[in-house]
Scaffold this motif. Structure first.
Motif, short mmCIF file in Angstrom:
data_model
loop_
_atom_site.label_atom_id
_atom_site.label_comp_id
_atom_site.label_asym_id
_atom_site.label_seq_id
_atom_site.Cartn_x
_atom_site.Cartn_y
_atom_site.Cartn_z
N PHE A 6 0.78 -1.12 -0.26
CA PHE A 6 0.09 0.70 -0.21
C PHE A 6 1.07 1.52 0.14
CE2 PHE A 6 -2.37 3.60 2.50
CZ PHE A 6 -3.29 3.21 1.04
N GLU A 7 0.95 2.32 -0.56
CA GLU A 7 1.32 3.80 -0.88
C GLU A 7 0.11 4.45 -0.65
OE1 GLU A 7 3.21 4.75 -4.65
OE2 GLU A 7 3.62 2.82 -4.94
N THR A 8 0.88 5.54 0.04
CA THR A 8 0.31 6.39 0.25
C THR A 8 0.02 7.47 -0.19
OG1 THR A 8 1.76 6.88 2.28
CG2 THR A 8 0.19 8.67 2.07
N PRO A 9 -1.31 7.49 -1.17
CA PRO A 9 -1.11 8.80 -2.15
C PRO A 9 -0.74 9.90 -1.90
CG PRO A 9 -3.48 8.35 -1.30
CD PRO A 9 -1.71 7.44 -0.59
N ASN A 10 -0.33 10.66 -3.45
CA ASN A 10 -0.24 12.26 -2.95
C ASN A 10 -1.24 12.44 -3.35
OD1 ASN A 10 0.65 14.38 -3.49
ND2 ASN A 10 2.26 14.19 -5.18
N LEU A 11 -1.93 12.97 -1.87
CA LEU A 11 -3.35 14.25 -1.91
C LEU A 11 -3.14 14.88 -3.18
CD1 LEU A 11 -4.41 13.04 1.65
CD2 LEU A 11 -4.91 11.93 0.03
N LEU A 12 -2.00 15.98 -2.11
CA LEU A 12 -1.60 17.37 -2.71
C LEU A 12 -2.28 17.24 -4.34
CD1 LEU A 12 1.42 19.20 -1.43
CD2 LEU A 12 -1.56 19.65 -1.34
N LEU A 13 -1.83 16.02 -5.00
CA LEU A 13 -2.05 16.04 -7.15
C LEU A 13 -4.39 15.92 -7.06
CD1 LEU A 13 -0.14 13.95 -7.96
CD2 LEU A 13 -0.94 16.01 -8.72
N ALA A 14 -4.49 15.74 -6.16
CA ALA A 14 -6.16 15.72 -6.08
C ALA A 14 -6.43 16.54 -5.70
CB ALA A 14 -6.74 14.09 -5.65
N LEU A 15 -5.87 17.43 -4.92
CA LEU A 15 -6.53 19.02 -4.08
C LEU A 15 -7.91 19.78 -4.86
CD1 LEU A 15 -4.97 19.51 -1.57
CD2 LEU A 15 -4.85 21.89 -2.58
N PRO A 16 -8.08 19.21 -6.05
CA PRO A 16 -9.67 20.35 -5.88
C PRO A 16 -10.88 19.43 -5.65
CG PRO A 16 -7.83 20.42 -8.10
CD PRO A 16 -7.72 19.33 -6.90
N GLU A 17 -10.46 17.48 -6.36
CA GLU A 17 -11.23 17.24 -5.62
C GLU A 17 -11.66 17.53 -4.52
OE1 GLU A 17 -9.58 16.58 -8.87
OE2 GLU A 17 -10.33 16.63 -9.98
N ILE A 18 -10.73 16.93 -3.83
CA ILE A 18 -10.28 16.94 -2.14
C ILE A 18 -11.52 18.21 -1.23
CG2 ILE A 18 -9.71 16.59 0.29
CD1 ILE A 18 -7.39 15.05 -1.85
N TRP A 19 -11.54 19.02 -2.44
CA TRP A 19 -11.45 20.79 -1.88
C TRP A 19 -13.16 20.55 -1.35
CZ3 TRP A 19 -11.31 25.27 0.83
CH2 TRP A 19 -12.12 26.31 -0.38
N LEU A 20 -13.01 20.11 -3.28
CA LEU A 20 -15.32 20.09 -3.47
C LEU A 20 -15.63 19.14 -2.10
CD1 LEU A 20 -15.70 22.06 -5.37
CD2 LEU A 20 -17.02 19.61 -6.72
N LEU A 21 -15.03 17.86 -2.12
CA LEU A 21 -15.82 16.98 -1.14
C LEU A 21 -16.09 17.28 -0.38
CD1 LEU A 21 -16.63 14.40 -0.82
CD2 LEU A 21 -15.26 12.99 -0.34
N ILE A 56 -7.64 26.65 -6.86
CA ILE A 56 -6.90 24.88 -6.29
C ILE A 56 -6.35 24.48 -7.81
CG2 ILE A 56 -6.77 23.27 -5.38
CD1 ILE A 56 -9.02 24.11 -3.18
N THR A 57 -7.34 24.43 -9.24
CA THR A 57 -7.11 23.56 -9.97
C THR A 57 -5.98 24.19 -10.74
OG1 THR A 57 -9.47 23.33 -9.56
CG2 THR A 57 -8.51 22.15 -11.77
N LEU A 116 -23.19 20.14 -5.85
CA LEU A 116 -21.66 20.49 -5.79
C LEU A 116 -20.87 18.51 -5.97
CD1 LEU A 116 -20.84 22.50 -2.72
CD2 LEU A 116 -20.61 23.09 -5.36
N PHE A 117 -22.06 17.53 -5.77
CA PHE A 117 -21.17 16.44 -5.35
C PHE A 117 -21.39 16.10 -7.38
CE2 PHE A 117 -22.66 15.70 -1.78
CZ PHE A 117 -21.73 14.83 -1.29
N ALA A 118 -22.97 16.37 -7.84
CA ALA A 118 -22.93 16.17 -9.43
C ALA A 118 -21.60 16.99 -10.45
CB ALA A 118 -24.11 16.97 -10.08
N VAL A 119 -20.41 18.33 -10.22
CA VAL A 119 -19.14 18.72 -9.97
C VAL A 119 -18.47 18.31 -10.24
CG1 VAL A 119 -18.13 20.68 -9.96
CG2 VAL A 119 -20.73 21.21 -9.89
N LEU A 120 -18.33 17.41 -8.15
CA LEU A 120 -17.38 16.63 -7.79
C LEU A 120 -17.19 15.50 -9.06
CD1 LEU A 120 -14.93 15.93 -6.15
CD2 LEU A 120 -16.92 14.57 -4.84
N GLY A 121 -18.58 14.93 -9.31
CA GLY A 121 -18.54 13.78 -10.11
C GLY A 121 -17.93 13.92 -11.38
N MET A 122 -18.22 15.08 -12.02
CA MET A 122 -17.86 15.97 -13.37
C MET A 122 -16.28 15.71 -13.52
SD MET A 122 -20.39 18.24 -14.12
CE MET A 122 -22.20 18.23 -13.95
#
Lengths: 482, 765
Positions: A6-21, A56-57, A116-122
């Protein structure tokens, strides 16, 4: 299969989605404990979330090319560009919709949350590097949209539209999933990059690949609303509350472009020869049906629904060549189209008031006398949608046509051009009503708040400016593929 | 140079404000811009005469190969001078013609936009820029034709003109893209320098697409109908757009491309024949018109046809004739239009048969009309005479189609002579007739243009060397591709063209003398209105609407079952097609061996499905569907997937309960579909089922990647320390899956509980 650590994912790369969630959850909770009847906190928080998401994006993903979460998430320029488009469109959608939803008593906290969830899905969809994350994104988007269509629970038309959307959408999702399972069966991997590599090495199992491709194409075409998987579009556009229609007509189209590019355009590029003709078929049918039927529509929302097919046809045409230039043309087309249509729905929302939907084409009669500014905005939007030179819509069509002609499909370009001519007829009809006719009764009255009007006017004028100086946006779209 | 083109747009933005603040003088002041531009373009003439074509470049959208490059040579300069020169007079004229009109500010704004766009068309060196300006002229033309928008006819004709020209314009776009591909560049001067355009693989297609654009714009048969209808516009617009400039854009483009793609048989036949036919149609229709503007509109159609024909013929003579004719026509036609407007403005009617005896009330108008009409008729010593002589000479020398073109040219000339006489003499001679307004001479602003332009017709006729060296010569060099040495003068000696001219004049005057009888003959020829191309246009539009309505009934009828039908059929079609095309009939179908108990369960599943679809009881359908679900769960168990089986059974149970609870609330079951519809549905359903079966058989024949179950078996003990594989899978390998399943089932159970509660409460009530 190897037993990976198990590798710890680089969360920073997915920051836009994390922020939105995270913010979607915050909006949910804040709205729960807020007593504001207009859901002000939810509204402002949502808009801040979207604007923050854009920043962020831009700062974390543009110009980057990396993957995280074991390759299921891709952070690159293409994803960033599409995400920015989606976020801005959602921002516009929420900005235009507040008065409308409040007037009809359907302004609820869920509206912002589901949106917001729809946007997150997109966003997840356009950043997917893996079949699983791709499907997850598509479903999150679709399910949120189904619910949004039915948000006006007392409207039988909306309920019917939502039901149709859901049943047909579920069928399409099923096909998409079935196709993906075939791909997995052949390649033994869910990773899009590995699937691309496997697709390049053809062997006797190639035909399985092709079946998977057909099923996925059906699913993707449905999400696009391409003919003949289009029947839900007019009913949903017409039945849903206008702000939700706006969301489906704009942001979800951009997401669909991302879906196609990730899954087929780039993922199955080695099979170009096999899917090219399917895309051509879909494009041709979309161009033919969309234009002829839009002619007789008298409801603006239905007219826009049918004319969507025409534009979907153009977007699909950009995919036909399978080249970076063609893809860039499609992205450019989708983005500019979405912004133009967003403003068009914005005008409909602006003129709508309690008991007056302003969605019949004759409702625009005499707009020039009441509000020259917004009559001018309608003029710009319509000539841009028609694709008349000097507007951004023309450059979009131009890029697409160039790419298909270079791919050797001259007849397709000619057909598309004929379609665009027919399009002129029904788009310019709206302009005629705005300028050449006198208002009947009360006539169209801009009703929205100052902020709404300012954003809408800016949106309309941006379409004009983008038509005069399209260079930057073109360069950005091209850069996303290079 | 860029500023020269764009200044029109800038002034267009300011025009409404200027018009309001300058009041009556607006026309004179605004005309300073085109006048200034005229002088500016004039200053380029010596440069072009001495040094040939000039290219001026500014970058715009580098990503799309679009730049603002200007090509200044004889042809573009001739057009630019006509646009700015005639434009000057038109702007002054409009000030008088639309004096005090409520929309005059808007009029000037659109007019200047048009002027800028038109200059853009003729000066662009980049194909795309050219196209952009081209379409802008169509749009401004649309707005100007619909200027009197209170009138339904104006709106209808405005839209007609727009659809025809924009439609052609988009065909042109496709043609231009091909031209750019063939020439390897978007810059005109580079494309035209390429020698390979005529050998391009799609040459014919490219030429046809380009010609569709130019023919619609320049009102060639069969697209000519929009131009006379465009006369719904105010007269200054007709004079400027629909006679002198915009409609010539098509001619311009054909002339411009002539050195690159002209000279082939296709070019000769397409332009020569259609041009000649247009020339004939124009003069034929002119002869039957009684409206001042209608006459002029049809003679414009004639002139456009002549120009197209001459460019198509493409010999040195023809090119010289074309450029001379172009200049001559612009001068006399603009003058005539402005005079027609003056007559209409001062008398209140456009009907020639209702006008008469105005020679003393409007003497200047009369004399100017005579001079301009002489040029139109092609009589010496006017410039029109030189043009017509050259035209006859060119048709006589035309390759392949000379008899055809000459005959049509002579017949047309006869009719044009007659109409020139009708136009210049009928309203002015004879007894004074009653008119809606009391006539008097038009104001200076409305006369200065016609007088100057008609005067130029005379000067150029007498001093042919002036236009020959400064205007026509460089233009001919540009169209022909190389400079030609020639001179323009009135007297060529007694030769065949002169004889033809004499014949035309004599016969034309005879026609004029008998014009009332000619009109009576025309009135009996109603088929022209019934079968003309305009009817075709209307039929096409109606057909589109009908098609749209039909399609809506067929596909978009609101019934979801039909939507599903379409989706299923398309999927089956696409997959089936892929199946048979890509794998051929020799698809490797696998065979499957069955055990007896499997067949029994499968049979039950099938039976359940059949009963569910034919039963007329809701409850029965739900129960049999449950049978299908449980059967499938059993099959999972048989294929050693107990975890899946368990989930399926739980979900199935809950679904059945939910369905039953919900269905109870619905009204009684009704059978809404006919037997035929059900048969159709059955066939569609079976086709999908059949396809799936085929697919499964095909998939079965292929060795798929390593089975994951082997791995799980191998890992079960060493990794998860469990001997019961099912347990290990459920709680370890797929622990999250299991959690999710529990969650879903739990959620569904809560739903069921809520439904039962609801029903219980209903009962209490």
């Amino acid at each position: 299969m190897t037993n990976e650590a198990f590798e710890t994912p680089n969360l920073l790369l997915a920051l836009p989605e994390i922020w939105l969630l995270a913010m979607a959850c915050v909006v949910l909770v804040v709205d729960l404990f807020s007593n504001d009847r207009d859901h002000g906190p939810a509204f402002w928080l949502t808009q801040v979330t979207l604007l923050g998401g854009i920043i962020i994006t831009v700062s974390t993903q543009w110009g980057v090319d990396a993957t995280t979460f074991s390759g299921t998430y891709v952070a690159d320029s293409l994803g960033a560009l599409l995400k920015i488009g989606i976020l801005v469109l959602a921002f516009l959608g929420f900005a235009y919709s507040r008065d409308y939803m409040r007037d009809r008593g359907i302004l609820k906290g869920e509206y912002y949350m589901l949106g917001l969830f729809a946007v997150l899905g997109m966003m997840v969809t356009v950043s997917a590097g893996n079949l699983l994350s791709l499907y997850l994104g598509v479903e999150l988007m679709s399910l949120s949209l189904y619910a949004l269509v039915a948000i006006d629970r007392d409207s039988s038309r909306a309920s019917e539209a939502a039901m149709k959307y859901f049943v047909l959408g579920a069928l399409a999702s099923g096909m998409l999933l079935y196709g993906m399972s075939m791909l997995y069966g052949v390649t033994g991997t869910l990773d899009l990059g590995e699937i691309t590599a496997a697709a390049a090495e053809l062997d006797d199992r190639r035909f399985l690949f092709l079946f998977g491709l057909v099923f996925m194409m059906v699913g993707v075409a449905f999400k696009f609303g391409a003919v003949p998987f289009h029947m839900w579009v007019p009913d949903v556009y017409h039945g849903a509350p206008t702000p939700v229609t706006l969301m489906i007509a704009t942001a979800s189209k951009v997401a669909a472009v991302g879906l196609f590019l990730r899954l087929i355009g780039e993922g199955l590029l080695p099979l170009l020869e096999s899917w090219q003709h399917m895309v051509v078929l879909l494009a041709v049918l979309s161009l033919l049906i969309g234009n002829t039927v839009a002619l007789v529509q008298t409801n603006i929302k239905r007219m826009l629904a049918y004319s969507t097919f025409n534009h979907v046809g153009f977007i699909l045409m950009g995919f036909v060549a399978g080249t970076p230039e063609g893809y860039a043309a499609s992205v450019f087309y989708a983005l500019t189209y979405a912004f133009t249509v967003a403003a068009t729905f914005g005008v409909v929302l602006l003129l709508a008031r309690k008991g007056f939907e302003a969605d019949h084409i004759t409702d625009l009669k005499g707009l020039n006398d009441r509000s020259p500014l917004f009559a001018f905005v309608v003029l710009i939007l319509m000539i841009s949608l028609t694709g008349i030179p000097g507007t951004v819509g023309f450059y979009a069509k131009w890029m697409v046509l160039k790419s298909v002609v270079e791919a050797g499909f001259v007849w397709l370009a000619v057909l598309a051009v004929i379609g665009a001519v027919v399009g002129a007829f029904y788009y310019l009809r709206l302009v005629r009503y705005c300028y050449f006719d006198k208002a009947e009764g009360e006539g169209p009255q801009p009703t929205g708040s100052g902020g709404f009007q300012a954003v809408l006017a800016a949106n309309g004028l941006l379409v004009l400016v983008a038509g005069i100086f399209p260079g930057t946006l073109v360069a950005v779209c091209l850069a996303a593929f290079l | 140079m860029l500023l020269a083109v764009l200044s029109g747009f800038i002034l267009a933005a300011l025009a409404p404000w200027l018009t309001r603040s300058l009041q009556d003088k607006a026309g004179w002041v605004l005309a300073l811009l085109p006048a200034g531009l005229f002088v500016y373009f004039l200053s380029w003439v010596p440069v072009v005469v001495a040094e040939g074509a000039q290219v001026v470049a500014y970058p715009w959208i580098p990503g799309l190969d679009i730049s603002l490059t200007m090509l200044v040579d004889g042809l573009s300069l001739l057009f630019a001078l006509l646009i700015s020169g005639i434009g000057t007079f038109i702007i002054i004229y409009a000030g008088g013609y639309l004096h005090g009109h409520e929309y005059l500010p808007r009029f000037y704004a659109i007019m200047f936009s048009f002027m800028a766009a038109m200059l853009g068309v003729v000066l662009s060196n980049n194909l795309i820029t050219l196209f952009v300006f081209w379409e802008l002229t169509s749009i401004t033309s649309y707005l100007l034709i619909g200027f009197h928008h209170e009138e339904k006819e104006s709106r209808w004709y405005a839209l007609q003109g727009l659809i025809v020209t924009v439609g052609g314009g988009l065909a042109l776009l496709a043609g231009l893209i091909m031209l750019a591909l063939a020439g390897g560049s978007f810059e005109l001067h580079e494309i035209l320098a390429s020698e390979e355009l005529r050998d391009y693989g799609f040459y014919a297609g490219m030429v046809i697409l380009i010609l569709l654009g130019t023919f619609t714009k320049s009102a060639q048969v069969p697209f000519h109908f929009w131009l006379p209808n465009a006369m719904a516009a105010p007269t200054p617009v007709s004079a400027f757009l629909h006679s002198a400039t915009m409609v010539k854009a098509g001619v311009y483009l054909m002339a411009r491309l002539n050195p690159g793609i002209g000279g082939t048989e296709l070019w000769l036949y397409a332009l020569g024949i259609f041009g000649a036919l247009t020339m004939f149609t124009g003069s034929f229709m002119a002869l039957r018109s009684t409206g001042l503007k209608a006459v002029l509109a049809y003679t414009t159609v004639m002139a456009l046809g002549t120009l197209t024909m001459l460019i198509g013929i493409g010999t040195e003579q023809a090119i010289i004739a074309a450029m001379t004719f172009l200049l001559a026509h612009a001068l006399y036609k603009a003058a005539l239009f402005m005079l027609a407007g003056a007559l209409d403005h001062e008398t209140g009617t456009k009907d020639i048969t209702r006008l008469g005896g105005l020679r003393q009330l409007m003497p200047i108008t009369f004399i100017t009309a005579c001079v301009a009409a002489l040029s139109l008729a092609g009589l010496p010593p006017l410039f029109g005479f030189i043009a017509k002589e050259l035209m006859f000479e060119a048709t006589l020398q035309a390759p392949l189609i000379s008899t055809f073109t000459t005959v049509l040219a002579v017949v047309s000339a006869i009719m044009i002579v007659a109409m020139a006489a009708v136009f210049s003499l009928r309203p002015f001679l004879g007894p004074l007739k009653e008119t809606p307004k009391k006539p008097h001479e038009a104001p200076l602003s409305m006369l200065i243009g016609p007088v100057v332009l008609a005067g130029l017709s005379l000067v150029f006729g007498l001093a042919g060397f002036l236009p020959a060296t400064a205007l026509v010569g460089p233009a001919v060099a540009a169209v022909h591709g190389a400079p030609l040495d020639f001179d323009l003068y009135l007297w060529h000696g007694i030769n065949l063209p002169l004889m033809l001219s004499v014949l035309a004049v004599v016969a034309g005057l005879l026609l004029f003398w008998q014009w009332d009888r000619v009109l009576a003959v025309y009135r009996r020829m109603t088929f022209i209105d019934r079968f003309g191309p305009e009817r075709g246009y209307e039929k096409l539009m109606d057909g589109l609407v009908w098609l749209a309505a039909w399609q809506t009934r067929l596909l978009q009828n609101g019934y979801m079952r039909n939507y599903l039908l379409t989706i299923v059929l398309t999927t089956v079609g696409l997959t089936g097609w892929t199946f048979f095309v890509h794998t051929g009939s020799s698809a490797p179908l696998g065979t499957i061996e069955f055990a007896v108990h499997e067949i029994v369960v499968a049979g039950l599943v099938v039976l359940g499905a059949i009963v569910a679809s034919v039963t007329s009881s809701r409850l029965g359908a739900v129960a049999t569907l449950g049978m299908v679900g449980f059967g499938i769960a059993l099959l999972y168990v048989f294929f050693s997937a107990p975890d899946l089986g368990t989930t399926q059974i739980m979900v199935e149970t809950l679904t059945v309960i939910l369905l039953v609870l919900v269905l109870f609330r619905l009204p009684a079951f009704q059978n809404l579909s006919s037997a035929a519809a059900r048969l159709r549905d059955a066939v569609v359903a079976l086709s999908l089922g059949g396809l799936m079966t085929l697919l499964i058989l095909a998939v079965n024949a292929v060795e798929v990647t390593d089975r994951i179950s082997d791995q799980l078996v191998a890992w079960s003990y060493p990794e998860a320390h469990g001997r019961n594989i099912v347990n290990v899978i459920l709680v370890d390998f797929r622990a999250l899956d299991t959690l999710g399943e529990i969650f879903v089932v739990g959620l569904a159970a809560i739903g069921v509980y809520a439904m039962i509660r609801l029903r219980a409460e209903d009962r209490k009530k």
